[in-house]
Design a protein around this motif. Structure first.
Motif, mmCIF file in Angstrom:
data_model
loop_
_atom_site.group_PDB
_atom_site.id
_atom_site.type_symbol
_atom_site.label_atom_id
_atom_site.label_comp_id
_atom_site.label_asym_id
_atom_site.label_seq_id
_atom_site.Cartn_x
_atom_site.Cartn_y
_atom_site.Cartn_z
ATOM 1 N N ALA A 63 0.875 -1.299 0.113
ATOM 2 C CA ALA A 63 -0.024 0.244 0.037
ATOM 3 C C ALA A 63 0.955 1.400 0.053
ATOM 4 O O ALA A 63 0.805 2.353 -0.600
ATOM 5 N N ARG A 64 1.974 1.285 0.896
ATOM 6 C CA ARG A 64 2.722 2.288 0.943
ATOM 7 C C ARG A 64 3.323 2.592 -0.602
ATOM 8 O O ARG A 64 3.537 3.854 -1.006
ATOM 9 N N ARG A 65 3.698 1.633 -1.353
ATOM 10 C CA ARG A 65 4.302 2.024 -2.604
ATOM 11 C C ARG A 65 3.272 2.263 -3.575
ATOM 12 O O ARG A 65 3.471 2.886 -4.748
ATOM 13 N N LEU A 66 2.006 2.252 -3.423
ATOM 14 C CA LEU A 66 0.915 2.461 -4.100
ATOM 15 C C LEU A 66 0.541 3.926 -3.902
ATOM 16 O O LEU A 66 -0.201 4.329 -4.671
ATOM 17 N N GLY A 67 1.152 4.516 -2.652
ATOM 18 C CA GLY A 67 0.722 6.019 -2.170
ATOM 19 C C GLY A 67 -0.606 5.862 -1.552
ATOM 20 O O GLY A 67 -1.145 6.784 -1.541
#
Length: 255
Positions: A63-67
């Motif tokens: 999720a963090r890398r999806l923003g």
């Protein structure tokens, strides 16, 4: 301008504005992810009441890398597939094994883990389990909707080896483990890693047998046909694998 042309323009405008499922997730800044937090060390509630585990940290990083951030939705395991189908959640991570039956109604990410099955028994157990079919002689507990449930049902009950009344299904894996410890069932079938974790967590239990029986690749569940979300998650999983992130998580939770 004719009414037909006007209607066509309005439809095109609405279609363009709606965007994809992934666009909506990014615009909202949140991805709703379903899990059944009763399956350590993949997903469980710790002593402080926090949702933790291998799957939890993995999905948080995706999720963090999806923003975006994760909005966790805790559900019974056998409700998660339906939750994805009905749009109640955007995806689900809960130690899901790929099966052809599940693949008919949802899509799967690339695998992030390969597992084995195990039969868990009380430390006082004196029976013999030399092969998977040997559990047909006992009262067997399993979490509803798992691949282990399917194997016991199709390979033992349907074949007349295990009486239906001797197969006990549970909404939560920890409920089955507690009944095992208290002597209400003789054997519990689960993925090996969670079975070992439950044995340590609850005490008085041990692994009697382990092998690849019903388990296989473990994947994230995604809505059927959602190619864009699948591609985004798959690309991040490849990154995490190449960076050693998934291996480090395994060392943290599985050693």
């Amino acid at each position: 301008m004719s009414l037909l042309v006007l209607a066509s323009l309005l439809l095109a405008s609405c279609g363009g504005a709606s965007g994809s499922h992934l666009d909506t997730i990014k615009q909202n800044g949140v991805i709703k992810v379903g899990t059944s937090a009763d399956y350590p060390p993949f997903e469980y509630i710790d002593e402080s009441g926090n949702r933790v585990g291998f799957d939890i940290e993995l999905m948080e990083e995706i999720a963090r890398r999806l923003g975006v951030t994760v909005e966790w939705v805790d559900m019974p395991f056998d409700s998660l597939i339906a939750g994805v189908q009905e749009g109640k959640i955007d995806a689900s991570i809960s130690a899901f094994n790929y099966t052809e039956e599940r693949d008919q109604v949802v899509d799967f990410s690339e695998p992030y883990y390969m597992g084995e099955d195990a039969f868990l028994v009380a430390e006082s157990f004196t029976g013999m389990i030399a092969a998977p079919e040997d559990v047909a002689s006992f009262k067997v507990g399993v979490q509803t909707g798992t691949t282990q449930d399917a194997w016991l049902t199709d390979s033992l009950v349907a074949e007349g080896l295990l009486p239906e009344e001797n197969l006990f299904r549970y909404d939560r894996a920890d409920q089955a483990a507690l009944d095992l410890k208290n002597g209400r069932i003789d054997v519990m079938m689960a993925d090996y890693i969670p079975a070992a974790a439950l044995a340590e967590q609850i005490g008085g239990l041990k692994i009697a047998y382990q092998a690849v029986i019903s388990s296989g690749p473990t994947n994230i569940v995604i809505p059927e046909g959602d190619a864009e979300l699948k591609q985004a998650i798959d690309e991040i999983l490849v990154e995490l694998e190449s960076e050693g992130f998934i291996e480090a998580l395994g060392l943290k939770y599985f050693q």
